[in-house]
Design an enzyme around this catalytic site. Structure first.
Site, mmCIF file in Angstrom:
data_model
loop_
_atom_site.group_PDB
_atom_site.id
_atom_site.type_symbol
_atom_site.label_atom_id
_atom_site.label_comp_id
_atom_site.label_asym_id
_atom_site.label_seq_id
_atom_site.Cartn_x
_atom_site.Cartn_y
_atom_site.Cartn_z
ATOM 1 N N ILE A 18 -26.220 -10.287 -33.120
ATOM 2 C CA ILE A 18 -26.698 -10.876 -33.701
ATOM 3 C C ILE A 18 -28.523 -10.992 -33.902
ATOM 4 C CG2 ILE A 18 -27.512 -13.891 -34.458
ATOM 5 C CD1 ILE A 18 -23.870 -14.068 -33.997
ATOM 6 N N TYR A 42 -21.992 -23.023 -20.689
ATOM 7 C CA TYR A 42 -22.246 -22.553 -22.032
ATOM 8 C C TYR A 42 -22.431 -23.466 -22.849
ATOM 9 C CZ TYR A 42 -22.242 -19.408 -25.570
ATOM 10 O OH TYR A 42 -22.535 -18.843 -27.442
ATOM 11 N N ALA A 55 -31.919 -9.078 -28.411
ATOM 12 C CA ALA A 55 -32.188 -8.717 -29.656
ATOM 13 C C ALA A 55 -31.286 -7.033 -28.938
ATOM 14 C CB ALA A 55 -32.730 -8.300 -30.333
#
Length: 260
Positions: free
Chosen positions: A23, A168, A17
């Site tokens: 998000i 990823y 965060a």
């Protein structure tokens, strides 16, 4: 009189965060609004020049000023002991831990020709290994409790190809496949495990033209936003979602229906 806030008295750990427009920060805001105390994890060096001024600490200060209960912890999830330290810090700060939202991600752009063992190993360490170890530490802490909630984050690699982001998508695909097994294993302890695909999400990574392209093709008529994902997480960690576990849920306005 019971509190009208669905997460009053609960404690959540939200990873990844560091950017207030992304998000993780949106999830933190939602959980605080719903009454939870939140441990905000960030590792600003991973964001490079995309990190917000003030980072997660400024988010924490802002929400504290509004009456929220939060602490900020900085940790490199590439370190094997970091997940256990994060869980321990949450318990030390608030006395318990009820919710784990594993939102963190290392996004590595390498095609097959560019692929290196070092990047594959590092991306798996952050995205997959750290997430598994977070779930392990969380489950150990809640071994005698019920009502635990785990939310993982995957990506859209199972709806369409992403050839330039192999480390990823490999690491994120692993989390999607792990979700039902972790859910089945932890169901007897009253812990639900679900996984969110936030869709093509406007977190400041691309320009307006890219998002216009998404909006034109998405049945929902726009790109996803961090707040869309946060609303889904807020529901999944509430009592209303007590009977929902082992699911991979897309919050994407119908993007996944296109197979794109």
């Amino acid at each position: 009189m019971s509190s009208p806030l669905p997460l009053d008295g609960r404690v959540a750990l939200v990873t990844g965060a560091s950017r207030r427009s992304a998000i993780g920060a949106a999830v933190v805001r939602r959980l605080v609004a719903d009454g939870a105390a939140v441990v905000v994890h960030a590792w600003e060096p991973a964001d490079g020049d995309r990190v917000d001024a003030g980072g997660a600490e400024q988010l924490v200060e802002e929400l504290r000023a509004e009456g929220g209960r939060l602490v900020h912890v900085s940790a490199d999830l590439a370190e094997p002991d970091a997940p256990a330290r994060l869980v321990a810090h949450a318990v030390e700060a608030f006395g318990r831990l009820d919710v784990l939202v594993a939102n963190h991600a290392r996004s590595a752009r390498q095609s097959l020709e560019e692929l290196t063992a070092a990047e594959v190993d590092l991306t798996y360490a952050v995205n997959t290994r750290a997430t598994l170890l977070l779930v392990q530490a969380f489950a150990r802490e809640r071994d005698t409790g019920r009502g635990g909630r785990v939310v993982l984050f995957t990506s859209g690699q199972y709806h369409g190809v992403m050839p330039d982001e192999l480390p990823y998508i490999a690491s994120k695909a692993a989390l999607r496949e792990l979700t039902p097994t972790l859910a089945a294993h932890l169901a007897g302890r009253g812990i639900t495990v679900n996984c969110v695909n936030p869709g093509p999400n406007d977190t400041g990574h691309h320009d307006a033209a890219a998002w216009a392209w998404v909006a034109e093709r998405n049945p929902g008529g726009r790109a996803s936003t961090p707040q869309d994902a946060a609303r889904l997480v807020g529901w999944l960690v509430s009592d209303e979602a007590d009977w929902v576990t082992g699911q991979v849920i897309a919050s994407d306005g119908g993007w996944s229906t296109l197979g794109a």
